[in-house]
Structures are given as C-alpha cells and as structure tokens.
Write an enzyme that holds these catalytic residues in place. Structure first.
Site, PDB file in Angstrom:
ATOM      1  N   HIS A 131      -3.953  -4.276  -0.190  1.00 14.93           N
ATOM      2  CA  HIS A 131      -3.524  -4.720   1.174  1.00 14.93           C
ATOM      3  C   HIS A 131      -3.750  -6.270   0.900  1.00 14.93           C
ATOM      4  O   HIS A 131      -4.862  -6.936   0.940  1.00 14.93           O
ATOM      5  CB  HIS A 131      -4.351  -4.380   2.150  1.00 14.93           C
ATOM      6  N   GLU A 156      -3.135  -8.539   3.108  1.00 16.83           N
ATOM      7  CA  GLU A 156      -3.464  -8.949   4.242  1.00 16.83           C
ATOM      8  C   GLU A 156      -5.111  -8.757   4.336  1.00 16.83           C
ATOM      9  O   GLU A 156      -5.802  -9.410   5.588  1.00 16.83           O
ATOM     10  CB  GLU A 156      -2.889  -8.250   5.604  1.00 16.83           C
ATOM     11  N   CYS A 210       0.788  -1.122   0.146  1.00 15.88           N
ATOM     12  CA  CYS A 210      -0.036  -0.115  -0.187  1.00 15.88           C
ATOM     13  C   CYS A 210       0.834   1.161  -0.125  1.00 15.88           C
ATOM     14  O   CYS A 210       1.479   1.358  -0.947  1.00 15.88           O
ATOM     15  CB  CYS A 210      -1.047   0.120   1.091  1.00 15.88           C
TER      16      CYS A 210
END
Length: 213
Positions: free
Chosen positions: A185, A187, A80
């Site tokens: 992102h 995650e 990011c």
C-alpha cells in the site's frame, strides 16, 4: 491534470485519494466509464478477497473499462488487491481469472514463509530501474497486508521491477508498458509510498502532454 480512482465497491479509496492529492493530482473517485476514460491516469485499488473483487469488476463492467484504458496507453496503477487483479489468474477462491494485463498468476503464501497474512513493513529490493521507483532507495521500507502474491516463479520476470523478502522473494512492484502495480500500500508507506504516487502523477502528466502534441 485529472487522475481517476476506479470505484467498484472494493478498496480504501479515501486514503488513496489523499495520497494522490498530496502528489498534486486533480482526483475523481468514480465508477463512471466516461470519467475514467477521460482521465490522464487511473488507479485500481482493492482490499479483501480476489473472487468478490473480480465479480464486482465483472458486474459493473469496469473490468472491461480498465482493460480498454490499458489498451489506450493511459497510465494505470494497481494497488494491493488491484495489483493482483491485473494478473491472468489467482488461485484464491477456488481459482479465478484476472484482467490479464500482467503475465502470471497469484498464489497463496506458503506457511513456511512465516505468518500469513503477511502484515507489516518490509524492504524493497529494486531489480531494475523504472519511472515508478525513481527516487526510491533500494532497501526502502513499505507496508504490506496480504495472504496471496505473485512470486518470481509465477510471473514473467521482465515485468518485475522490485521484490521483497518474506521467507523468500515476493513480487512487490511490476511495470509492463503503461501498466504499473504495487503489492504493498503506497498510501500507508510514508515517504516512499508518497513518492510512488508522485512518480505516477508525473508520468500521467507526461503521457497527457504527449497525447496533445
């Protein structure tokens, strides 16, 4: 096999840590230069504005550490805002210098593209194969939150391995030698995001094995 998450005071460190642990890494969240240099790979996360993050890297000296790690051919993954910081320049905050590890610049998304910030799930268009995208289908959905980005017009196309469409193409993944990055992102991107972290961890292990050979 240890992966270091660079802690310079900017980023969603715990969610990145959990994803790397899921991928089988021994994870350390650290702002210590020695620990970062000793790791098999380093993740540079980040959320927020480019200027304060660039200032934090300068003030802590960790920007130079990240550049040294890249020069040492250690796998490096920017996520990011961390992805954006790897570029040469950003127009955010009146124009700021980046780490210069990826060619090109970060620009604000035009209002004509849609709502800014771009926030939500978008599909990947994989433009060439890479270790980072192994096992990820073209068209996979991943999660974005950003107002600035690299576009194909503002960066070297040789570094781009995937884009997304948000009123036009936006660079989603870059790979240049041992420097990898994602605008989204991983995650927060379910199975596809976890696969990206698993691919990175596997690449770190292979790199460490080669260094020991």
């Amino acid at each position: 096999m240890r992966v270091a998450i660079c802690d310079y005071g900017v980023g969603n460190l715990r969610s990145v840590e959990r994803a790397l642990l899921h991928a089988g890494a021994d994870v350390v969240v650290t702002g210590d230069a020695g620990e970062m240099r000793d790791a098999a790979g380093v993740v540079l996360p980040g959320v927020g504005a480019f200027g304060p993050a660039a200032d934090a890297l300068d003030e802590t000296g960790l920007g130079d550490v990240v550049k040294d790690i890249a020069a040492a051919r250690t796998p490096l993954l920017g996520v990011c805002l961390g992805h954006q910081l790897l570029f040469e320049h950003s127009t955010e905050n009146g124009g700021r210098r980046g780490l210069g590890l990826l060619p090109g610049r970060i620009v604000r998304l035009e209002a004509e593209r849609g709502k800014v910030p771009h926030m939500g799930w978008n599909q990947l268009a994989v433009t060439r194969p890479s270790t980072l995208t192994e096992g990820i289908e073209d068209g996979a959905y991943v999660y974005f939150v950003h107002s600035y980005a690299a576009t194909p017009e503002t960066t070297d196309s040789d570094a781009v391995v995937a884009t997304t469409d948000y009123g036009g193409p936006v660079v989603a993944i870059c790979v240049k030698d041992n420097v990898w990055s994602t605008q989204f992102h991983p995650e927060k991107s379910s199975t596809s995001g976890l696969r990206i972290y698993a691919n990175f961890v596997a690449a770190c292990a292979r790199s460490r094995e080669r260094a020991r050979a």
